[in-house]
Design a protein around this motif. Structure first.
Motif, PDB file in Angstrom:
ATOM      1  N   ARG A 177       0.934  -1.254  -0.121  1.00  0.00           N
ATOM      2  CA  ARG A 177      -0.005  -0.183  -0.124  1.00  0.00           C
ATOM      3  C   ARG A 177       1.030   1.371   0.064  1.00  0.00           C
ATOM      4  O   ARG A 177       1.873   1.287   0.818  1.00  0.00           O
ATOM      5  N   LEU A 178       0.485   2.005  -0.950  1.00  0.00           N
ATOM      6  CA  LEU A 178       1.280   3.410  -0.795  1.00  0.00           C
ATOM      7  C   LEU A 178       0.397   4.532  -0.127  1.00  0.00           C
ATOM      8  O   LEU A 178      -0.801   5.086  -0.785  1.00  0.00           O
ATOM      9  N   ILE A 179       0.883   5.154   0.826  1.00  0.00           N
ATOM     10  CA  ILE A 179      -0.077   6.203   1.665  1.00  0.00           C
ATOM     11  C   ILE A 179       0.618   7.736   0.889  1.00  0.00           C
ATOM     12  O   ILE A 179       1.768   7.976   1.349  1.00  0.00           O
ATOM     13  N   ILE A 180       0.041   8.001   0.045  1.00  0.00           N
ATOM     14  CA  ILE A 180       0.951   9.101  -0.871  1.00  0.00           C
ATOM     15  C   ILE A 180       0.387  10.518  -0.529  1.00  0.00           C
ATOM     16  O   ILE A 180       0.959  11.589  -0.557  1.00  0.00           O
TER      17      ILE A 180
ATOM     18  N   PRO B 284      -5.964   7.923  10.422  1.00  0.00           N
ATOM     19  CA  PRO B 284      -5.827   6.911  11.401  1.00  0.00           C
ATOM     20  C   PRO B 284      -7.144   6.013  11.649  1.00  0.00           C
ATOM     21  O   PRO B 284      -6.961   4.824  12.295  1.00  0.00           O
ATOM     22  N   SER B 285      -8.189   6.532  11.278  1.00  0.00           N
ATOM     23  CA  SER B 285      -9.425   5.860  11.485  1.00  0.00           C
ATOM     24  C   SER B 285      -9.551   4.863  10.469  1.00  0.00           C
ATOM     25  O   SER B 285     -10.470   3.745  10.517  1.00  0.00           O
ATOM     26  N   ILE B 286      -8.739   4.596   9.429  1.00  0.00           N
ATOM     27  CA  ILE B 286      -8.958   3.729   8.357  1.00  0.00           C
ATOM     28  C   ILE B 286      -7.616   2.581   8.674  1.00  0.00           C
ATOM     29  O   ILE B 286      -6.631   2.994   8.683  1.00  0.00           O
ATOM     30  N   PRO B 287      -8.266   1.138   8.792  1.00  0.00           N
ATOM     31  CA  PRO B 287      -7.091   0.355   9.083  1.00  0.00           C
ATOM     32  C   PRO B 287      -5.803   0.453   8.091  1.00  0.00           C
ATOM     33  O   PRO B 287      -5.911   0.640   6.820  1.00  0.00           O
ATOM     34  N   ILE B 288      -4.688   0.285   8.534  1.00  0.00           N
ATOM     35  CA  ILE B 288      -3.474   0.620   7.835  1.00  0.00           C
ATOM     36  C   ILE B 288      -3.372  -0.360   6.381  1.00  0.00           C
ATOM     37  O   ILE B 288      -2.934   0.266   5.340  1.00  0.00           O
TER      38      ILE B 288
END
Ligand code: URA
Ligand code: ZN
Length: 400
Positions: free
Chosen positions: A40-43, A50-54
């Motif tokens: 997953r790329l957190i761009i 943080p409320s979304i599971p990593i």
């Protein structure tokens, strides 16, 4: 006239060095390796919620972003003979200053090697049109956060010596303050002196507030930032360059604008009118220098546009903005000048905008929509269509 040479000048990848850079980070942009499934790329900062599971945050980075064989398969599937690959956003905009130079070297070397390796094993059938072995070229990335501009200038000069490099990809933030920043003068000078094409590409979009606040992306996914934020970002960046006199000081600078220039072709007249009516500019009695060259002149001399606009009206605006009134008046002659003066080419933006759901293995509608628009736009004018599909790019980027 036979099948045209098709060159894709807007196509991206993340290189191995870039992935290890992202993998070493804990703040945006960073990657996360879930126990199963693609990285997953957190761009974007809006992705880092943080409320979304990593394991669901950001976007999946599958092999289409990483594997050159997948790029080659995509090219064959869509009849593309030659691709000019660029590192996808956000390039090296975020990197610690002291690390910028070495990462830029590694990433640009990755790109150069990927081109060299693929071209060695390319299927001769797929490259017939180029009459040579190479099918892949690249735009390099710059260490823009480096502690001094010499490092950036040196990388421009080094990239110029790499055989498969055909330019530089750049985001709109420049050295952090946008592209009207005077500190960029040595960079513009180096690009002009080395005759290096700059591919200007958006990443930051507009502030979330423009779309109703931070949760707007949750309401409509990425539609607003990608459809509107990206093109406006490009338009604003290049207009700031114009207003700051960058094209006056560097009249031989060559820039390729992503997504057909955002909204620049459509808004050029309004931009020029606002300049003509700005009392603060010296030309109108004020004390700010203001630009010397007008926006139409810059569009026809310094700017190239890709065809990643997904519709005939947008393509028409791109072609019209790249020509000028004289040329338009002279019918057929105008057509020849227009195709010579623009680089409207069949970019794909691969691997973004893939087919979804059960259409995953089929043709990409994002690509066929652009092909269709080019065909419709140049209906019956095979020469112009072929120029846009690849001839312009091959000539301007010296792909032979
Ligand atoms: N196209 C790009 O080039 N980058 C993105 O992040 C999305 C679409
Ligand atoms: Zn892109």
């Amino acid at each position: 006239m036979g099948s045209p040479l098709v060159v894709d000048i807007h196509t991206h990848m993340y290189t191995p060095a870039y992935m290890s850079l992202l993998g070493s980070r804990k703040t945006v942009p960073y990657t996360y390796e879930p126990p199963s499934g693609p990285t997953r790329l957190i761009i974007l900062s809006s992705d880092d919620d943080p409320s979304i599971p990593i394991e669901e945050r950001g976007r999946p980075i599958d092999s289409s972003y990483l594997d050159i064989e997948v790029k080659l398969a995509f090219m064959r599937q869509h009849g593309i003979n030659c691709s000019v690959v660029s590192l996808a956003n956000p390039w090296l905009d975020f990197i610690e200053p002291e690390e910028a130079q070495s990462w830029a070297h590694r990433i640009n070397d990755d790109l150069e090697n990927a081109c060299a390796n693929m071209n060695n094993k390319a299927d001769p059938e797929s490259i017939k049109a180029l009459h040579e072995k190479e099918t892949l070229f690249a735009f390099g990335a710059l260490p823009l956060t480096a502690p001094n501009t010499d490092v950036i200038v040196k990388e421009i000069q080094r990239v110029k010596t790499l055989p498969h490099m055909r330019g530089i990809v750049l985001g709109t933030s420049g050295m952090g303050k946008g592209l009207d920043d005077e500190r960029l003068n040595p960079i513009w000078a180096a690009l002009q002196d080395t005759d290096t094409l700059l591919f200007l590409h958006p990443h930051y979009g507009l502030p979330d507030e423009a779309f109703g606040g931070a949760d707007a992306t949750n309401r409509y996914g990425h539609v607003l930032p990608l459809a509107l934020g990206f093109p406006l970002e490009t338009t604003i960046a290049v207009t700031r360059m114009l207003l700051a006199g960058v094209f006056d000081r560097f009249p031989r600078l060559k820039i390729l604008l992503a997504h057909s220039g955002g909204t620049l072709p459509f808004l050029a007249g309004r931009i020029e009118s606002c300049i003509q009516h700005e009392r603060k500019f010296v030309a109108n009695g004020g004390d700010l220098p203001g630009p010397q060259r007008n926006v139409w002149d810059v569009l026809q001399t310094n700017i190239y546009l890709d065809a990643v606009v997904y519709g005939v009206p947008g393509l028409k605006a791109a072609v019209a903005a790249s020509g000028n009134a004289d040329r338009v008046l002279f019918g057929k002659v105008q057509r020849i000048f227009v195709i010579v003066s623009i680089l409207t080419v069949s970019g794909t933006d691969h691997p973004f905008f893939p087919p979804l759901g059960d259409k995953k293995d089929g043709e990409w509608p994002s690509v066929t929509t652009n092909y269709k628009a080019i065909k419709e736009m140049f209906d019956g004018d095979t020469q112009a269509a072929h120029a846009v599909l690849g001839g312009n790019a091959a000539r301007i980027l010296k792909l032979k």
